[in-house]
Design a protein around this motif. Structure first.
Motif, PDB file in Angstrom:
ATOM      1  N   GLY A 251      61.914  35.868   8.225  1.00  0.00           N
ATOM      2  CA  GLY A 251      61.693  35.830   6.782  1.00  0.00           C
ATOM      3  C   GLY A 251      61.500  34.431   6.270  1.00  0.00           C
ATOM      4  O   GLY A 251      60.620  33.696   6.716  1.00  0.00           O
ATOM      5  N   GLU A 252      62.402  34.056   5.407  1.00  0.00           N
ATOM      6  CA  GLU A 252      62.174  32.831   4.675  1.00  0.00           C
ATOM      7  C   GLU A 252      62.894  31.613   5.245  1.00  0.00           C
ATOM      8  O   GLU A 252      62.769  30.521   4.714  1.00  0.00           O
ATOM      9  CB  GLU A 252      62.620  33.027   3.223  1.00  0.00           C
ATOM     10  CG  GLU A 252      64.115  33.305   3.115  1.00  0.00           C
ATOM     11  CD  GLU A 252      64.499  33.818   1.737  1.00  0.00           C
ATOM     12  OE1 GLU A 252      65.655  33.625   1.341  1.00  0.00           O
ATOM     13  OE2 GLU A 252      63.634  34.406   1.071  1.00  0.00           O
TER      14      GLU A 252
ATOM     15  N   LEU B 249      68.089  34.200   9.885  1.00  0.00           N
ATOM     16  CA  LEU B 249      68.051  34.604   8.478  1.00  0.00           C
ATOM     17  C   LEU B 249      68.841  33.605   7.644  1.00  0.00           C
ATOM     18  O   LEU B 249      69.790  32.987   8.142  1.00  0.00           O
ATOM     19  CB  LEU B 249      68.706  35.978   8.285  1.00  0.00           C
ATOM     20  CG  LEU B 249      68.179  37.182   9.054  1.00  0.00           C
ATOM     21  CD1 LEU B 249      69.019  38.401   8.727  1.00  0.00           C
ATOM     22  CD2 LEU B 249      66.724  37.441   8.704  1.00  0.00           C
TER      23      LEU B 249
ATOM     24  N   GLU C 129      69.050  35.913   2.380  1.00  0.00           N
ATOM     25  CA  GLU C 129      68.211  36.987   2.960  1.00  0.00           C
ATOM     26  C   GLU C 129      69.093  38.116   3.486  1.00  0.00           C
ATOM     27  O   GLU C 129      68.839  39.299   3.266  1.00  0.00           O
ATOM     28  CB  GLU C 129      67.420  36.431   4.142  1.00  0.00           C
ATOM     29  CG  GLU C 129      65.966  36.225   3.899  1.00  0.00           C
ATOM     30  CD  GLU C 129      65.294  35.740   5.173  1.00  0.00           C
ATOM     31  OE1 GLU C 129      64.365  36.426   5.597  1.00  0.00           O
ATOM     32  OE2 GLU C 129      65.712  34.718   5.734  1.00  0.00           O
TER      33      GLU C 129
ATOM     34  N   ARG D 125      70.453  40.110   0.771  1.00  0.00           N
ATOM     35  CA  ARG D 125      69.432  40.963   0.147  1.00  0.00           C
ATOM     36  C   ARG D 125      69.188  42.205   1.019  1.00  0.00           C
ATOM     37  O   ARG D 125      69.086  43.319   0.518  1.00  0.00           O
ATOM     38  CB  ARG D 125      68.129  40.185  -0.010  1.00  0.00           C
ATOM     39  CG  ARG D 125      68.015  39.459  -1.338  1.00  0.00           C
ATOM     40  CD  ARG D 125      66.563  39.232  -1.727  1.00  0.00           C
ATOM     41  NE  ARG D 125      65.777  38.559  -0.712  1.00  0.00           N
ATOM     42  CZ  ARG D 125      65.788  37.234  -0.517  1.00  0.00           C
ATOM     43  NH1 ARG D 125      66.538  36.449  -1.273  1.00  0.00           N
ATOM     44  NH2 ARG D 125      65.037  36.683   0.418  1.00  0.00           N
ATOM     45  N   GLN D 126      69.102  41.948   2.304  1.00  0.00           N
ATOM     46  CA  GLN D 126      68.875  43.081   3.236  1.00  0.00           C
ATOM     47  C   GLN D 126      69.976  44.111   3.117  1.00  0.00           C
ATOM     48  O   GLN D 126      69.762  45.306   3.194  1.00  0.00           O
ATOM     49  CB  GLN D 126      68.843  42.575   4.681  1.00  0.00           C
ATOM     50  CG  GLN D 126      67.535  41.981   5.093  1.00  0.00           C
ATOM     51  CD  GLN D 126      67.534  41.636   6.589  1.00  0.00           C
ATOM     52  OE1 GLN D 126      68.417  42.028   7.327  1.00  0.00           O
ATOM     53  NE2 GLN D 126      66.529  40.892   6.994  1.00  0.00           N
TER      54      GLN D 126
END
Ligand SMILES: C[S@@+](CC[C@H](N)C(=O)[O-])C[C@H]1O[C@@H](n2cnc3c(N)ncnc32)[C@H](O)[C@@H]1O
Length: 940
Positions: A665-666, A805, A809, A812-813
């Motif tokens: 991801g980010e 991660l 993140e 959020r997941q």
């Protein structure tokens, strides 16, 4: 340099060399396979002897076929006849005994092509010179089949051991010796024993009746003995004739064996003697690697399939041999001891180990080929694309499925095709197994006709036909294959024509081959053909003509063969994450089965069949839920990481194996490849191996002023101590203590450094180099990891790999809460982001963690052990020295024995109500277990 001959070409050569002797071709091939196995696929031994080894093996087999004359009162010479038969050669088909003897001896004398006497011959000569006691036929450690089969009376033995010796001998292990049982007639200490022993407590005078209750013996490998018919007969004959069960058991010196070979390899031979054995079973406790409950659970569903069977049951990891190979190897050739313990029944057997394969005794063979076609040869072998073809079509790697024809006797020994020069290509294609099934055709030596049924790791199936130019055009495909292929054809190509015939399709191919015979082409080429009018419903297919890889003695018959492929392609039905590689065909097949593949069911069906000739497959497929994964890394790691408990493999939760962390991801990781930086990099000072620099290079100095690794690549003692004594936790859901940054990280050199990859300051980045295995822990911790080799202190084992991660993140997941399952696989990289208040919401949003729940490596299976774990996690910086992102690498805290479970201390405080994750009850059984002590983690 002379081009290397293919196996097929060499086989052909051997067949030609022996043509004059008029041995049946199938026999030549079978013996050749055996010899190759004995000689570790080293053709040189066989060829350099001008095939005398091979001839001897065949003649030996022929000898043994001579019916044995049992001495009777009316025929007092019978025994003498038997003895002399050892030196007698039975004629090959169509050859008189005299002729064969003559030819055989001519070859051995060097008058023919063969020159030197083979070991087998020497052995026979030796035997011929032996004492008049026919029992002397066996060399020390050699298994006397008659003995096993109960035909030989114990009373013929020189000494009779006492019945009380059974316990003594069950623990004993002597190389090259057949250890005595009560009825063995042998003294364990005697050097001149001749045969296996029988250790059942016996009533005087009833030794023969009571034979084979217990046999305890050891055996050392004898290459030549493999050529003997005993080789086959011991398994086949002994099981059939006397209902002897053969299986492998855990051995008392389990550890020793494991340390030496990685696997336990014992064989137990027992009679199929019924329930009266049960009481005695309990008296012979065997080493238990797993709980009884566990074992029963694992094999409960296969019991019915075995209860009434006799055969060979093998356990342990057979060094990548097929189950059949392994079993035979263990049974006859294992240089280690084989101990038979008594008494044996399927029940106690099951309590003690999990079998890998069951090889039933030989079955009657139906030799009724279809009327219109003549069986020439079935060879389901690893003929697939060349390395280049595979490279051109990545992901198209094919694996071979084997099929045993019910219509033809297997004359070739089953062999593992792994590492087979002719069958395994450099591209790493994994062939599951191979069987050669051949029927002689008027003395022709047919080598190039092969059917290849293969499946890829994503479940494609392919049937290929390879055919040499010198063959007759008639072929026969086993009915089961035809049926399955026909169905698949209809389905895949949406064929509606009810008269569609797969056989016709195959015959079309043959006809094409015949056509092409006359137009031999030098270079590989391919062309597309359209099926004949007679087969309008089949789609077009492609045929490739290719030259076999170079032969040093070019022979038109050998140069070219034809390959047709793309006959059938079946829709993938096997999930990608299951890799079907091959310890054994059986396991792999079952590997497909657990995911409920329709394809596999068909294959299983295909492999079953009452007429299956001496094949373990038919029986083995009766077992349910059995599987074995050879490499959960799917080739991602340099080392294969196997899963031990096949029966549990289906419970292996789905995850994607990755060998290196990856950003999904980010997460922003600043890694600048190849850009020399002023900090934490030894460019440009270093060249070659930094470990040799003094003072240490820049990277080295970041490890507290000196290199973290010793010259032999082990983490230095001081670092180990430092990190072992920390109370950090990396286990998500539990409170963290101090951030890692206070201690010394390891900094390895990297691409941006000036040194070479072999630099001694690069260890973790090289990946796993130790033999690891995932296994189902008997204590109830779920899966765990064990080492298959002993490890020194400070050795790098693996790093914790997962998806990188950020904490935000992650949250959020798991907005609705992170599941316990996921929790268990998250490791925090708290470096630089740790906020003193240990509440998750307060974590630096950009703090990184590794989530191995979906993407991970073997480290995700490493269990926790309080206080004295044999692994410690040390942060290792490779790409950057910023402390933001690092690798959590596990090193051994002490010497670790082979087969020891690898553990790390998660650092969690049990019974701490403040942590977010559901706690597990600690089953580490460490004397320092914190679970009972209810320790809380100290938060700095
Ligand atoms: C990282 S996973 C380890 C692999 C895990 N055993 C599996 O089967 O996937 C951590 C989980 O393993 C189990 N576990 C690890 N160590 C344990 C121990 N000492 N006692 C009991 N369970 C343990 C717990 O369920 C824990 O949540």
């Amino acid at each position: 340099m002379a081009p290397k001959l293919t196996k097929a070409a060499r086989t052909e050569k051997a067949c030609r060399a022996l043509r004059d002797l008029r041995f049946p071709v199938d026999m030549i091939r079978a013996k050749l396979e055996e010899l190759l196995r004995v000689h570790r696929k080293n053709w040189k031994d066989i060829e350099d002897s001008n095939y005398s080894l091979l001839i001897d093996a065949i003649l030996s087999a022929e000898e043994e076929k001579q019916p044995e004359k049992v001495p009777t009162a009316a025929d007092p010479e019978a025994k003498q006849v038997k003895r002399s038969s050892k030196g007698t050669l039975s004629p090959p088909q169509g050859t008189s005994g005299h002729e064969a003897r003559h030819v055989g001896s001519r070859y051995r004398k060097g008058e023919g092509k063969a020159s030197s006497p083979s070991p087998l011959k020497r052995k026979r000569d030796h035997k011929a010179e032996a004492s008049s006691d026919s029992d002397g036929d066996l060399l020390p450690g050699e298994l006397d089949l008659e003995e096993v089969s109960g035909k030989r009376s114990c009373t013929r033995k020189k000494k009779v051991a006492s019945s009380s010796s059974s316990k003594k001998v069950s623990g004993a292990r002597r190389k090259d010796k057949i250890l005595p049982g009560p009825c063995s007639g042998l003294d364990a200490e005697s050097e001149d024993y001749k045969s296996p022993t029988v250790s059942k407590p016996t009533n005087q005078g009833s030794a023969r009746d009571e034979d084979t209750k217990i046999r305890l013996y050891t055996r050392r490998k004898k290459a030549a003995s493999l050529s003997s018919p005993q080789y086959h007969e011991k398994v086949k004959g002994s099981c059939q004739k006397t209902e002897v069960k053969v299986g492998a058991i855990s051995r008392p010196d389990h550890r020793e064996i494991v340390a030496r070979g990685g696997w336990e390899t014992q064989v137990k031979i027992v009679p199929n003697s019924g329930s009266d054995d049960d009481s005695e079973d309990a008296e012979t406790p065997l080493i238990r690697r797993r709980t009884k409950r566990q074992r029963r659970e694992d094999v409960a569903d296969i019991l019915p399939a075995w209860e009434n069977e006799t055969g060979l049951i093998c356990y342990g990891n057979p060094l990548n041999l097929s189950p059949m190979d392994y079993a035979l190897d263990m049974y006859l050739n294992d240089p280690r001891d084989m101990v038979m313990e008594s008494p044996y029944t399927i029940n106690n057997h099951l309590q003690d180990d999990i079998p890998l394969a069951f090889i039933p005794p030989a079955r009657e063979i139906d030799h009724t080929p279809a009327d219109e076609v003549k069986v020439l040869e079935y060879k389901f072998s690893g003929v697939t694309e060349t390395a280049k073809e595979v490279a051109d079509n990545p992901g198209d790697s094919m694996k071979l499925l084997e099929y045993t024809s019910p219509d033809a006797e297997i004359t070739g020994a089953v062999q593992s095709s792994i590492n087979d020069e002719a069958l395994v290509s450099e591209d790493g294609l994994n062939f599951i197994d191979q069987k050669v099934v051949s029927v002689e055709d008027e003395g022709h030596c047919c080598i190039a006709e092969e059917y290849c049924v293969a499946s890829s790791s994503i479940g494609e199936m392919r049937l290929s036909l390879v055919r040499g130019p010198s063959l007759p055009s008639t072929i026969c495909v086993p009915n089961e294959v035809i049926k399955v292929m026909e169905d698949e054809c209809k389905k895949s190509y949406k064929i509606t024509d009810p008269s569609f015939s797969f056989l016709k399709l195959m015959n079309d191919f043959c006809n094409l081959v015949c056509l092409m015979d006359s137009t031999m082409i030098d270079a590989p080429t391919s062309s597309t053909f359209h099926p004949s009018d007679s087969n309008p419903s089949a789609s077009s297919y492609k045929a490739t003509v290719f030259c076999a890889p170079g032969n040093d003695a070019p022979d038109p018959c050998l140069i070219a063969s034809f390959r047709f492929h793309n006959l059938i392609e079946v829709t993938p039905q096997v999930p990608k994450h299951i890799k079907l590689v091959g310890f054994g065909f059986l396991q792999s097949i079952k590997g497909i089965e657990f995911v409920g593949s329709k394809t596999n069911k068909m294959i299983s069906k295909l492999l079953e069949g009452p007429k299956c000739s001496r094949s373990f497959i038919g029986q083995a497929t009766q077992r349910k839920g059995y599987g074995y994964l050879d490499d959960i890394s799917k080739g991602e790691e340099k080392m294969e990481i196997s899963v031990l408990e096949g029966s549990r493999a289906k419970d292996l939760k789905r995850f994607n194996y990755i060998a290196q962390n990856m950003v999904l991801g980010e997460a922003n990781i600043e890694v600048k490849l190849g850009v020399p930086s002023s900090k934490g990099c030894c460019y440009p000072e270093c060249v070659g191996d930094c470990q040799t620099t003094n003072p240490p290079c820049k990277c080295g100095q970041l490890n507290g002023g000196e290199f973290a690794y010793t010259q032999s690549g082990l983490v230095k003692e001081q670092l180990l101590r430092e990190w072992s004594s920390r109370k950090d936790t990396t286990f998500y859901g539990h409170y963290l203590s101090r951030p890692h940054m206070e201690s010394n990280f390891i900094k390895e050199c990297w691409y941006s450094c000036g040194c070479l990859k072999k630099c001694g300051n690069r260890i973790v980045q090289r990946g796993i180099t130790r033999k690891l295995q995932v296994f189902w822990t008997p204590e109830g911790k779920g899966w765990g990891v064990q080492t298959l080799e002993s490890l020194p202190k400070g050795a790098f084992v693996c790093e914790y790999v997962g998806a990188i991660l950020t904490m935000s993140e992650l949250h959020r997941q798991g907005s609705k809460g992170i599941t316990d399952e996921k929790n268990a696989h998250i490791v925090l990289l708290d470096a630089g982001r740790y906020i003193s208040e240990p509440v998750l919401k307060d974590y630096g949003k950009e703090a990184l963690c590794l989530d191995a729940s979906e993407y991970g490596n073997v480290a995700r299976f490493i269990n926790h052990r309080c206080g004295d774990a044999n692994l410690v996690g040390i942060p290792v910086e490779v790409e950057t020295a910023s402390h933001q992102y690092y690798h959590l690498a596990f090193f051994t805290t002490r010497e670790v024995d082979a087969m020891e479970e690898l553990t790390r201390d998660y650092g969690i405080g049990f019974n701490d109500h403040r942590h977010t994750a559901k706690q597990f009850q600690c089953l580490c059984s460490s004397p320092f277990c914190r679970d009972s002590q209810k320790d809380l983690i100290v938060i700095d």
